[in-house]
Motif scaffolding. Structure first.
Motif, PDB file in Angstrom:
ATOM      1  N   PRO A  47       0.925  -0.886   0.401  1.00 20.37           N
ATOM      2  CA  PRO A  47       0.168  -0.199   0.116  1.00 20.37           C
ATOM      3  C   PRO A  47       0.688   1.475  -0.087  1.00 20.37           C
ATOM      4  CG  PRO A  47      -0.975  -1.793   1.583  1.00 20.37           C
ATOM      5  CD  PRO A  47       0.322  -2.404   1.255  1.00 20.37           C
ATOM      6  N   SER A  48       2.212   1.404   0.218  1.00 22.38           N
ATOM      7  CA  SER A  48       2.801   2.283   0.777  1.00 22.38           C
ATOM      8  C   SER A  48       3.720   2.776  -1.011  1.00 22.38           C
ATOM      9  CB  SER A  48       4.059   2.355   1.503  1.00 22.38           C
ATOM     10  OG  SER A  48       4.883   0.886   1.137  1.00 22.38           O
ATOM     11  N   LYS A  49       3.183   1.823  -1.676  1.00 23.97           N
ATOM     12  CA  LYS A  49       3.577   2.028  -2.768  1.00 23.97           C
ATOM     13  C   LYS A  49       6.074   0.792  -3.024  1.00 23.97           C
ATOM     14  CE  LYS A  49       0.086   3.453  -4.771  1.00 23.97           C
ATOM     15  NZ  LYS A  49      -0.598   2.578  -4.618  1.00 23.97           N
ATOM     16  N   GLN A  50       5.586   0.896  -1.885  1.00 22.25           N
ATOM     17  CA  GLN A  50       6.693  -0.005  -2.460  1.00 22.25           C
ATOM     18  C   GLN A  50       7.011  -1.173  -2.517  1.00 22.25           C
ATOM     19  OE1 GLN A  50       8.971  -0.906   1.736  1.00 22.25           O
ATOM     20  NE2 GLN A  50      10.560  -1.220   1.186  1.00 22.25           N
ATOM     21  N   SER A  51       7.489  -1.652  -3.298  1.00 22.14           N
ATOM     22  CA  SER A  51       8.167  -3.009  -4.034  1.00 22.14           C
ATOM     23  C   SER A  51       9.097  -4.133  -3.087  1.00 22.14           C
ATOM     24  CB  SER A  51       8.932  -2.897  -5.204  1.00 22.14           C
ATOM     25  OG  SER A  51       8.670  -4.397  -6.643  1.00 22.14           O
ATOM     26  N   LEU A  52       8.725  -5.419  -2.818  1.00 20.32           N
ATOM     27  CA  LEU A  52       9.725  -6.029  -2.290  1.00 20.32           C
ATOM     28  C   LEU A  52       9.548  -7.685  -3.352  1.00 20.32           C
ATOM     29  CD1 LEU A  52       8.601  -5.237   1.441  1.00 20.32           C
ATOM     30  CD2 LEU A  52      10.553  -4.368   0.129  1.00 20.32           C
ATOM     31  N   PHE A  53      11.010  -7.695  -2.715  1.00 24.56           N
ATOM     32  CA  PHE A  53      11.028  -9.918  -3.860  1.00 24.56           C
ATOM     33  C   PHE A  53       9.953 -10.374  -2.140  1.00 24.56           C
ATOM     34  CE2 PHE A  53      13.215  -7.891  -6.281  1.00 24.56           C
ATOM     35  CZ  PHE A  53      13.073  -8.306  -8.138  1.00 24.56           C
ATOM     36  N   VAL A  54       9.526 -11.235  -2.661  1.00 29.45           N
ATOM     37  CA  VAL A  54       9.321 -12.389  -2.105  1.00 29.45           C
ATOM     38  C   VAL A  54       8.859 -13.537  -2.463  1.00 29.45           C
ATOM     39  CG1 VAL A  54       7.480 -10.712  -0.382  1.00 29.45           C
ATOM     40  CG2 VAL A  54       6.358 -11.732  -2.083  1.00 29.45           C
ATOM     41  N   THR A  55       9.123 -14.903  -1.504  1.00 26.44           N
ATOM     42  CA  THR A  55       9.049 -16.095  -2.203  1.00 26.44           C
ATOM     43  C   THR A  55       7.685 -16.780  -1.946  1.00 26.44           C
ATOM     44  OG1 THR A  55      11.522 -16.253  -0.890  1.00 26.44           O
ATOM     45  CG2 THR A  55      10.474 -18.184  -1.986  1.00 26.44           C
ATOM     46  N   LEU A  56       7.264 -17.374  -2.938  1.00 23.73           N
ATOM     47  CA  LEU A  56       6.367 -17.904  -3.756  1.00 23.73           C
ATOM     48  C   LEU A  56       6.255 -19.040  -3.046  1.00 23.73           C
ATOM     49  CD1 LEU A  56       3.329 -17.055  -5.458  1.00 23.73           C
ATOM     50  CD2 LEU A  56       4.045 -18.678  -6.879  1.00 23.73           C
ATOM     51  N   ARG A  57       5.043 -19.510  -2.678  1.00 28.16           N
ATOM     52  CA  ARG A  57       5.074 -20.453  -2.383  1.00 28.16           C
ATOM     53  C   ARG A  57       4.098 -21.641  -2.786  1.00 28.16           C
ATOM     54  NH1 ARG A  57       7.441 -22.499   2.755  1.00 28.16           N
ATOM     55  NH2 ARG A  57       4.983 -23.230   3.235  1.00 28.16           N
ATOM     56  N   ASP A  58       2.600 -21.301  -2.918  1.00 28.35           N
ATOM     57  CA  ASP A  58       1.886 -22.206  -3.889  1.00 28.35           C
ATOM     58  C   ASP A  58       0.846 -21.248  -4.638  1.00 28.35           C
ATOM     59  OD1 ASP A  58      -0.810 -21.426  -2.296  1.00 28.35           O
ATOM     60  OD2 ASP A  58      -0.065 -23.127  -0.525  1.00 28.35           O
ATOM     61  N   ILE A  59       0.217 -21.164  -4.952  1.00 27.15           N
ATOM     62  CA  ILE A  59      -0.526 -20.131  -5.925  1.00 27.15           C
ATOM     63  C   ILE A  59      -1.422 -21.086  -6.385  1.00 27.15           C
ATOM     64  CG2 ILE A  59       0.769 -20.719  -8.323  1.00 27.15           C
ATOM     65  CD1 ILE A  59       0.136 -17.775  -8.326  1.00 27.15           C
ATOM     66  N   SER A  60      -2.989 -20.618  -7.118  1.00 25.72           N
ATOM     67  CA  SER A  60      -4.114 -21.027  -7.659  1.00 25.72           C
ATOM     68  C   SER A  60      -4.922 -20.237  -8.306  1.00 25.72           C
ATOM     69  CB  SER A  60      -5.521 -21.572  -6.028  1.00 25.72           C
ATOM     70  OG  SER A  60      -5.853 -20.539  -5.671  1.00 25.72           O
ATOM     71  N   LYS A  61      -5.584 -20.722  -9.383  1.00 22.24           N
ATOM     72  CA  LYS A  61      -6.547 -19.486  -9.836  1.00 22.24           C
ATOM     73  C   LYS A  61      -6.954 -17.963  -8.660  1.00 22.24           C
ATOM     74  CE  LYS A  61      -9.358 -21.600 -11.755  1.00 22.24           C
ATOM     75  NZ  LYS A  61     -10.648 -22.208 -12.891  1.00 22.24           N
ATOM     76  N   THR A  62      -7.202 -18.762  -7.510  1.00 15.04           N
ATOM     77  CA  THR A  62      -7.831 -17.035  -6.526  1.00 15.04           C
ATOM     78  C   THR A  62      -6.965 -16.266  -5.567  1.00 15.04           C
ATOM     79  OG1 THR A  62      -8.739 -19.294  -5.037  1.00 15.04           O
ATOM     80  CG2 THR A  62      -9.847 -18.137  -7.002  1.00 15.04           C
ATOM     81  N   GLY A  63      -5.979 -17.629  -5.632  1.00 13.09           N
ATOM     82  CA  GLY A  63      -4.484 -16.662  -5.128  1.00 13.09           C
ATOM     83  C   GLY A  63      -3.650 -16.929  -4.617  1.00 13.09           C
ATOM     84  N   ALA A  64      -2.503 -17.080  -3.310  1.00 16.12           N
ATOM     85  CA  ALA A  64      -1.465 -16.888  -3.061  1.00 16.12           C
ATOM     86  C   ALA A  64      -0.519 -16.858  -2.134  1.00 16.12           C
ATOM     87  CB  ALA A  64      -0.696 -16.489  -4.135  1.00 16.12           C
ATOM     88  N   CYS A  65      -0.299 -17.777  -1.631  1.00 16.80           N
ATOM     89  CA  CYS A  65       0.793 -17.011  -0.353  1.00 16.80           C
ATOM     90  C   CYS A  65       2.286 -17.357  -0.378  1.00 16.80           C
ATOM     91  CB  CYS A  65       1.366 -19.425   0.453  1.00 16.80           C
ATOM     92  SG  CYS A  65       1.662 -18.962   2.081  1.00 16.80           S
TER      93      CYS A  65
END
Length: 130
Positions: A47-65
């Motif tokens: 929300p602060s417009k800051q961009s950060l790298f994160v590691t993707l654990r899992d993903i679906s059509k409706t969301g991700a962790c």
């Protein structure tokens, strides 16, 4: 506990195991999760417009962790942008998302995202993360 393992490492390992046993069982999910190869990085625009790298654990059509080592300044119901790129193929996605849950462990912050208005297909997932 192994003799060479300190208690902080043990707690972190136990937290990782508990995160893999998500409290949102697939029976409550509308779509199945797809585990991704270890080490896939994506970006979150906070929300602060800051961009950060994160590691993707899992993903679906409706969301991700996603997980970030250390702190990640987000709260439930925050609006973020999920961005993923495959630099080899040139494929990219940018999806408006809502933070559904945040779990902080000893060294990591885990975040559950719900995608807003997307039709992410399994084919698009494969193209992006293969």
């Amino acid at each position: 506990m192994r003799p060479t393992e300190c208690s902080d490492q043990r707690r972190e390992r136990e937290a990782d195991v508990s995160m893999s046993q998500d409290s949102h069982p697939d029976g409550r999910r509308g779509t199945p999760r797809h585990l991704v190869p270890i080490g896939i990085s994506v970006s979150l625009i906070l929300p602060s417009k800051q961009s950060l790298f994160v590691t993707l654990r899992d993903i679906s059509k409706t969301g991700a962790c996603v997980v970030r080592q250390g702190k990640l300044e987000v709260e439930e119901d925050d609006s973020v942008i999920f961005e993923a790129r495959n630099y080899d193929s040139g494929a990219a996605i940018s999806i408006a998302s809502s933070v559904r849950w945040v779990r902080k462990t000893g060294f990591n912050t885990y975040v559950g995202l719900s995608f807003i208005s997307t039709t992410l297909t399994p084919k698009a997932l494969l193209k992006l993360f293969s």
